[in-house]
Design an enzyme around this catalytic site. Structure first.
Site, short mmCIF file in Angstrom:
data_model
loop_
_atom_site.label_atom_id
_atom_site.label_comp_id
_atom_site.label_asym_id
_atom_site.label_seq_id
_atom_site.Cartn_x
_atom_site.Cartn_y
_atom_site.Cartn_z
N GLY A 51 -9.11 2.68 -6.45
CA GLY A 51 -8.43 3.84 -6.07
C GLY A 51 -8.26 4.11 -4.93
N LEU A 53 -6.53 4.90 -2.11
CA LEU A 53 -6.04 3.70 -1.43
C LEU A 53 -5.87 3.71 -0.07
CD1 LEU A 53 -4.25 1.65 -3.98
CD2 LEU A 53 -6.43 1.40 -3.99
N HIS A 54 -6.24 3.12 0.48
CA HIS A 54 -6.37 3.48 1.97
C HIS A 54 -5.37 2.70 3.33
CE1 HIS A 54 -9.91 1.24 2.85
NE2 HIS A 54 -10.79 2.29 2.21
N GLY A 56 -6.57 -0.32 4.19
CA GLY A 56 -7.71 -1.51 4.03
C GLY A 56 -7.33 -2.04 2.79
N HIS A 57 -7.47 -1.32 1.78
CA HIS A 57 -6.45 -1.76 0.89
C HIS A 57 -5.16 -2.31 0.48
CE1 HIS A 57 -9.30 1.40 -1.32
NE2 HIS A 57 -10.06 0.05 -1.83
N GLY A 174 -12.51 -7.43 0.02
CA GLY A 174 -12.44 -7.17 1.58
C GLY A 174 -13.56 -7.14 2.34
N ASP A 177 -17.18 -4.50 2.17
CA ASP A 177 -18.23 -4.99 1.72
C ASP A 177 -18.43 -6.41 0.78
OD1 ASP A 177 -17.99 -2.46 0.00
OD2 ASP A 177 -15.85 -2.75 -0.88
O1 PAF Z 1 -15.13 -2.80 -3.95
C1 PAF Z 1 -14.36 -2.28 -4.81
O2 PAF Z 1 -13.36 -1.25 -4.57
C2 PAF Z 1 -15.31 -2.81 -6.54
O3 PAF Z 1 -16.48 -2.81 -6.14
C3 PAF Z 1 -14.77 -2.91 -7.39
C4 PAF Z 1 -14.65 -4.75 -6.49
C5 PAF Z 1 -13.20 -2.33 -7.54
C6 PAF Z 1 -15.52 -3.45 -8.51
O4 PAF Z 1 -15.99 -2.56 -9.58
#
Ligand code: PAF
Length: 306
Positions: A51, A53-54, A56-57, A174, A177
């Site tokens: 959640g 969300l920005h 990038g998401h 992404g 990470d």
């Molecule tokens: O990157 C994330 O936001 C979290 O590590 C993920 C992949 C949703 C797992 O909880």
């Protein structure tokens, strides 16, 4: 026109809805098929998130939308991947705003389970181990973090795959990470998950700051201070292009970050992005990785140097 995605909280309901949506998408594909081309199978795009969300998401979600017939975004703050004293309790919980962003991107379902729904018997006794790669960098600072990430991602795949049946599942992660991405790819290979991992390049603000849900913790002044991370990586990239990777010295770059106002360096390293070990003569790519505290907020960033 944007429509709100259905917010689903139970595993059972999600599976039913995904099964039905893929079937409906298949009916449409079959109806559009011509005599000489067999219809393809409808596909499921899955974007796991915690959640807040920005942009990038949004990039991950847009990619999933472009490439799939049905899109699920999970919003679940996974307690297993937070260590004692980390920000689990204060991690931003913004489901309404997340649903609006997902609606703009035409997501079909948001899966927002409770902790009890995901872990009905409490903390799972059996977890996925991220192995040696999970102990480097983020794993060194956050012991057990990647075991928690892989355990929940493994569960998501095990929830979605049976619902998708013969339909392909594409999961979007992404490059921000980068270590998480490499470990998820490793898990998929090691566990024979029939899920395709799609890696999506990271999104930066115009000034170079990498988007992160944790940027919400930064003051305006700290957002400025945080720019030393991306600027130092960009400088390293220029230097590496000019000098090549052999005998490359990071000490000046480390000093630049550590001496910046309001910033405390955790690590700055170069790795092969598939192993997260020092690049070897066989490495075709070199990734610069950085983690630093800006005030109390720990930020990570990375950049392909070669
Ligand atoms: O990157 C994330 O936001 C979290 O590590 C993920 C992949 C949703 C797992 O909880």
């Amino acid at each position: 026109m944007t429509t709100s995605p259905h917010i689903v909280t139970s595993v059972d309901e999600l599976q039913k809805k995904v099964r039905k949506a893929l079937k409906q998408a298949q009916v449409q594909l079959n109806a559009q098929a011509t005599d000489d081309a067999r219809p393809r199978h409808s596909t499921l795009g899955f974007v796991p998130t915690m959640g807040a969300l920005h942009d990038g998401h949004a990039q991950l979600i847009r990619r999933a939308r472009e490439q799939n017939d049905v899109v699920v975004v999970s919003v679940f703050i996974n307690p297993l991947q937070f260590g004692p004293g980390e920000d689990f309790d204060r991690y931003p919980r913004t489901l309404e705003a997340d649903a609006a962003l997902a609606g703009e991107a035409d997501v079909d379902f948001i899966f927002a389970p409770t902790v009890e729904e995901m872990y009905p018997d409490g903390e799972p006794a059996v977890r996925v181990s991220a192995g040696e790669m999970g102990t480097f960098f983020e794993g060194a600072t956050r012991p057990g973090h990647f075991d928690g990430v892989l355990t929940v991602v493994n569960k998501f795949f095990n929830i979605l795959k049976p619902a998708a049946g013969r339909h392909l599942v594409n999961a979007y992660f992404g490059q921000k990470d980068a270590q998480q991405l490499a470990l998820v790819q490793r898990m998929v290979a090691d566990f024979n998950h029939s899920v395709t991992i799609k890696s999506v390049s990271m999104v930066r603000e115009d000034n170079g700051l990498a988007y992160s849900s944790r940027n919400q913790y930064l003051s305006d002044e700290q957002r400025e201070q945080a720019l030393v991370l991306s600027r130092t990586l960009a400088l390293l990239r220029e230097q590496m292009i000019a000098k090549g990777p052999e005998n490359f010295d990071l000490s000046a770059a480390r000093e630049r970050i550590d001496s910046a106002e309001g910033v405390r360096l955790d690590y700055l390293e170069m790795v092969d992005p598939t192993t997260f070990k020092a690049p070897t003569a066989d490495s075709t790519r070199v990734l610069g990785l950085v983690a630093a505290y800006v005030g109390e907020t720990r930020l990570i960033d990375n950049m392909e140097l070669l």
